[in-house]
Motif scaffolding. Structure first.
Motif: not given
Length: 444
Positions: A146-169
């Motif tokens: 099936a058609i789909h797209a993969h994208f890649t982002m920097r793992a830290y946000n502009d405030d220097g926080e890892p997205l795994s911590d900064a990203t909430k539910l």
């Protein structure tokens, strides 16, 4: 011909076939490299990839070197005041995949390639903006089922926080809403996926609502395993070729070493063979080390997936246990309520049938049937006993007053038999007696 097939609405407990979905996941350097090879089809690929269609894939944004992204992450951390050294397994990038339900996929497939690419690009950029990070790569795959797209982002946000911590539910939920909003600009029929809590409320089984269910893990594991095995097979083939080359060089060198006298040209050739052999052996050692690393990674992947599956199962067990406990508590509450209602009804019924009695001398209340009272919950039972005592006491006092009133009326009647009472007074007294008797039929 009239279509008599009834129209059915999508079940709210199921995933939405008209929906677009976005999943994101952090990746450390080792997994980021593998993801890059998979996204851009570098080297051997899993069996589920159709190599005859790989040329149809569209590279909308090529990934910049991963070490550059890692250095940028470190700079952002330092600006944020983080002094501890970054862990070796810290995420370098956060990868995402944009997929569709089967009905939404049909709609999206009808769009021109340019419109599809714009939709994927807008969504990937807006997700990165929502998470305050940068988009690093974007590729559309058309060589899978099936058609789909993969994208890649920097793992830290502009405030220097890892997205795994900064990203909430709430952010993850916003991403799903954002995905539908962007795709609807190009195909209004595409919708947002059903929320997990709404699916549970509608009666969905908890395992089906997990981000990556046990079923999905069983589906994904063979693909991930196949991808690593393909890499390992490619490395083994390279090493076998290198071994053959090393053996060939050894044979040439051995022939020269067996000679007692060598010409100047043969001496130079011997040195060339020796240097070439050392270089090939060193390169082969590196390849063997890389192969072993991939084998370790395969074992780690299998162990990780097995652990993930077990965690999913434990989560399901915990949720099932919680649901069972809630159901049991609800049943207990219902039983307590019904027992309390039955006890109250019994008290009222016995009061009406005059089987509820109160002894003023002893202060005891007696009932004909005590079973409903004993079956009531302890706290409620105490309150019902108080109610029964009050009813019995009131009823006892009421009957005592009625008996006294009957006696008074009998006395009045006897008094009215006297002949020395004037007619007007007699008539007034008789009217009073009739009024009192009319107030309560039990009198008289």
């Amino acid at each position: 011909m009239t279509n008599t097939k009834p129209k059915t609405r999508p079940d709210a407990k199921d995933s939405n076939p008209n929906a677009v979905s976005v999943r994101i996941e952090p990746k450390p350097m080792s997994k980021a490299k593998f993801q890059r090879r998979h996204d851009f089809r570098i080297g051997a690929q899993p069996a589920y990839v159709d190599g005859d269609r790989t040329h149809l894939n569209r590279h909308l944004m090529v990934l910049r070197p991963l070490p550059d992204i890692q250095r940028e992450n470190e700079v952002l951390r330092m600006r944020a005041g983080r002094t501890r050294r970054m862990k070796l397994n810290a995420a370098v990038v956060t990868v995402g995949v944009i997929t569709f339900g089967h009905k939404a996929q049909d709609v999206f497939n009808r769009l021109p390639d340019e419109a599809q690419d714009r939709a994927f690009t807008e969504l990937a950029h807006e997700v990165a903006a929502l998470l305050s990070t940068s988009l690093e790569a974007l590729v559309v795959h058309l060589d899978e089922t099936a058609i789909h797209a993969h994208f890649t982002m920097r793992a830290y946000n502009d405030d220097g926080e890892p997205l795994s911590d900064a990203t909430k539910l709430s952010d993850l939920s916003k991403i799903q809403g954002l995905a539908a909003e962007v795709m609807q600009r190009y195909a209004p029929e595409i919708q947002r996926g059903n929320k997990k809590k709404d699916r549970l409320k509608a009666g969905a089984d908890y395992p089906d609502t997990l981000h990556r269910t046990v079923k999905q893990l069983h589906e994904d594991l063979p693909q991930e395993k196949a991808a690593l095995e393909a890499e390992i097979a490619a490395k083994e083939e390279e090493i076998n070729e290198q071994k053959a080359s090393v053996e060939k060089t050894k044979r040439h060198l051995a022939k020269l070493e067996m000679k007692t006298e060598l010409t100047e040209r043969e001496i130079k050739r011997k040195e060339t063979y020796r240097q070439r052999l050392e270089k090939k052996q060193a390169q082969m050692a590196e390849e063997i080390e890389a192969l072993e690393a991939r084998q370790v990674r395969l074992a780690a992947t299998l162990a990780f997936e097995a652990e993930a599956i077990e965690k999913e199962k434990n989560a399901v067990r915990a949720e099932r246990k919680h649901a069972q406990e809630q159901a049991a508590a609800a049943r207990r509450a219902k039983d307590s309520y019904e027992a309390g209602v039955t006890a109250i009804e019994t008290v009222l019924s016995e009061a009406e049938n005059e089987t509820l009695s109160y002894e003023p001398e002893t202060g005891q209340t007696t009932m004909q049937d005590l079973k409903p009272m004993k079956a009531a919950p302890p706290k409620l039972r105490t309150q019902i006993v108080r109610l029964a005592k009050r009813l019995a006491f009131v009823e006892s006092n009421l009957f005592a007053r009625i008996f006294r009133l009957d006696e008074h009326i009998s006395t009045v009647r006897a008094f009215l038999t006297r002949h020395d009472i004037d007619p007007e007074t007699r008539q007034t007294a008789q009217n009073i007696v009739r009024d009192v008797e009319g107030d309560d039929p039990s009198l008289g």
